[in-house]
Design an enzyme around this catalytic site. Structure first.
Site, short mmCIF file in Angstrom:
data_model
loop_
_atom_site.label_atom_id
_atom_site.label_comp_id
_atom_site.label_asym_id
_atom_site.label_seq_id
_atom_site.Cartn_x
_atom_site.Cartn_y
_atom_site.Cartn_z
N LYS A 91 0.86 -1.19 0.00
CA LYS A 91 0.00 0.00 0.00
C LYS A 91 0.89 1.23 0.00
CE LYS A 91 -3.02 2.64 3.09
NZ LYS A 91 -3.69 2.67 4.41
N THR A 108 -6.21 3.06 10.73
CA THR A 108 -5.49 3.26 11.98
C THR A 108 -5.65 2.14 13.01
OG1 THR A 108 -7.38 4.54 12.81
CG2 THR A 108 -5.59 5.77 11.78
#
Length: 576
Positions: A88, A361
């Protein structure tokens, strides 16, 4: 000083339970070894219900993840193969805002901080001089160019965990938990499959034992609640209240579905967040499939409406497979437990809190919770100052993430949907963010504006605000230079050199799928060949230093220094 704690009990598995177990047991084993054998390692026990299943959705991470795996001794190849993982390079936001002509905007929040040029943040130069019609992200990071070209972030022959362009991972959350459990059990974590039905407490209200359905009483010293949204120990048993964030964030439901790759040879190294009518769709491309879903507001869409909207959005990718796609709906408890550490119980993961997964997160917050627990690890007296400090830091992290997520909605300018109007006009903006938004109408964000910054630096705010084009679409006039002299020559030289380096990297680096197959040790990819056959360069010239800097400081490490770009120019006797 109180008696030493010798055993830690974790209730709940999944990523939260097993990652916490891994971090703790790794630290305990290291401490015992460094103690010369005089200090026996603390025992870690994980109790997991045999009746609770996990959702194997595709999940994204932040750049701290490679260092975490390395520190925990998990081989990169094992991780990629077991967890169906991919790289990513950032999050590509689409349709969240429109430009001054009403055309929808797409921008990337990459993992590379913009550099300092001659002592001044690049954002100041960009606002004054632009970049020849190019977006801000494309002159401070190679992420978007590499992502759209389907390129990997490093050469084929790079050593495990080598950072090229800043990266994180996509992974299958269910399989990641399985890998963690296998490693933990191999390293001595006791795994008990049983249901916790009740607790026993002493006169202080501390938990002394868990009542298990099959085994009966299980004594505890320090207990960690990883029971998810239920918060079985921290909220239900100990009565610690939950602080609801729904007045700040409207999304409270998710519809998740797994789909095949439209083209298995083309794996995009980006997470996508595409705004729809009542929320946003995530797209996490794993090695063998795609994890996707719709995070939405139940006040603006029913489950049936949201499911239909999601499938309509996915129809071009699914084709005939659309008829077999059935979304699974997941309720989300958005907010945080008031104090995650109460008495001898610490909540980690969803039991501690949850903020919608817009910036990936969740795993980072689990990791930091476990690291902070080690930093303030108690004895059996459970001194109040250590608990108080842990609670302060953990709360600050949740509020930091909340503020950054709220920023995306507060600065939205869509008017074609009541949801987006409500998100901008009706939701409350946290006081800490509201004060900064007022400030940022007059000045570009600086390091002095954020009272707590564990994950999102002020330069990440630059990326979002300039990506959304807020200074071009009426949010505020472009901020003044603030007394800083900005000359065009250093900026022009920087942009030219940067674009040259990015173009070279795009040409030289291998395609993403080939890189993944090589790491996994599969087939012809090991020789550096793509599906179509041509051999790719093994050692391309990578972009310069500013592209090596992830936006997230590595856990347990000092924040990296921001690279400074200096450009020599001839003196002409006049400015710029």
């Amino acid at each position: 000083m109180g008696e030493r704690i010798t055993a830690v009990t974790i209730v709940g598995g999944g990523t939260a339970g097993w990652l916490t177990a891994l971090i703790l047991t790794t630290a305990f084993r290291t401490q015992a070894k460094d103690g010369g054998g005089n200090s026996e390692a603390r025992k870690v026990t994980l109790i997991e219900s045999p009746n609770v299943s996990t959702v194997g959705v595709g999940e994204a991470t932040v750049p701290a993840m490679p260092r975490l795996l390395q520190q925990m001794g998990i081989p990169e190849q094992d991780f990629f193969k077991h967890c169906n993982a991919s790289f990513k390079l950032g999050v590509l936001f689409d349709n969240w805002n429109v430009d001054k002509n009403g055309k929808r905007i797409a921008y990337i929040n990459s993992f590379n901080e913009a550099p300092v040029i001659g002592g001044v943040d690049a954002a100041h130069y960009f606002l004054k001089y632009g970049a020849g019609g190019q977006d801000f992200s494309r002159v401070v990071s190679p992420a978007l160019d590499l992502g759209l070209a389907l390129k990997g972030p490093r050469p084929l022959d790079a050593k495990p965990f080598t950072q090229g362009a800043g990266f994180a991972y996509h992974l299958d959350a269910g399989r990641f938990a399985e890998l963690l459990s296998e490693v933990c059990v191999a390293r001595g974590v006791e795994h008990i499959r049983d249901d916790v039905e009740d607790i026993e407490t002493d006169e202080r209200g501390f938990i002394t034992a868990l009542t298990l359905k099959q085994r009966g009483a299980h004594p505890v010293e320090l207990v960690i609640d990883c029971t998810g949204f239920r918060g079985f120990l921290i909220n239900k048993a100990l009565g610690e209240p939950f602080v609801d964030y729904s007045r700040y964030l409207a999304n409270d439901r998710a519809a998740a579905v797994q789909i095949p790759h439209p083209d298995p040879e083309r794996i995009e190294p980006l997470t996508r967040s595409t705004a729809l009518g009542a929320g946003w769709v995530w797209r996490v491309p794993l090695y063998s499939r795609v994890g996707t879903g719709y995070v939405f507001s139940s006040a603006h869409r029913s489950d049936d409406e949201a499911g239909a909207e999601l499938l309509e959005h996915l129809a071009p990718q699914l084709g005939a497979a659309a008829k077999d796609a059935t979304p699974r709906f997941i309720p989300m408890r958005v907010g945080r437990t008031r104090r995650p550490w109460v008495k001898n119980c610490v909540a980690i993961g969803l039991s501690s809190g949850f903020i919608e997964p817009l910036e990936s997160t969740a795993i980072y917050m689990i990791e930091m919770s476990a690291r902070w627990l080690l930093a303030y690890f108690p004895d059996k007296d459970f001194a109040e100052p250590t608990r108080a400090r842990y609670n302060t830091i953990a709360t600050q992290l949740y509020d930091e993430v909340r503020d950054f997520i709220c920023l995306h909605y507060a600065l939205g300018n869509r008017t074609d949907s009541q949801y987006w109007i409500d998100a901008r006009e009706d939701l409350e903006v946290p006081d800490s963010l509201a004060a900064n938004l007022d400030l940022w109408k007059h000045a570009v964000p600086t390091r002095y504006d954020l009272t707590f910054s564990s994950l999102f630096s002020y330069r990440v705010y630059h990326a979002v605000m300039l990506g959304k084009q807020v200074y071009e679409t009426g949010y505020a006039a472009p901020p003044r230079d603030g007394g800083v002299v900005l000359r065009p020559a250093p900026w022009r030289d920087y942009v030219k050199q940067t674009r040259r380096a990015i173009d070279a990297a795009v040409k030289a680096l291998p395609d993403h799928r080939t890189l993944l197959a090589t790491i996994r040790g599969e087939g012809a990819a090991v020789s550096g060949k793509t599906a179509s056959g041509p051999k790719l360069p093994a050692k391309p010239h990578l972009p310069s230093a500013q592209f090596q800097m992830p936006t997230v400081p590595l856990p347990g490490q000092a924040a990296p220094l921001t690279p400074v770009i200096t450009t020599k120019t001839k003196k002409t006797g006049r400015g710029g």
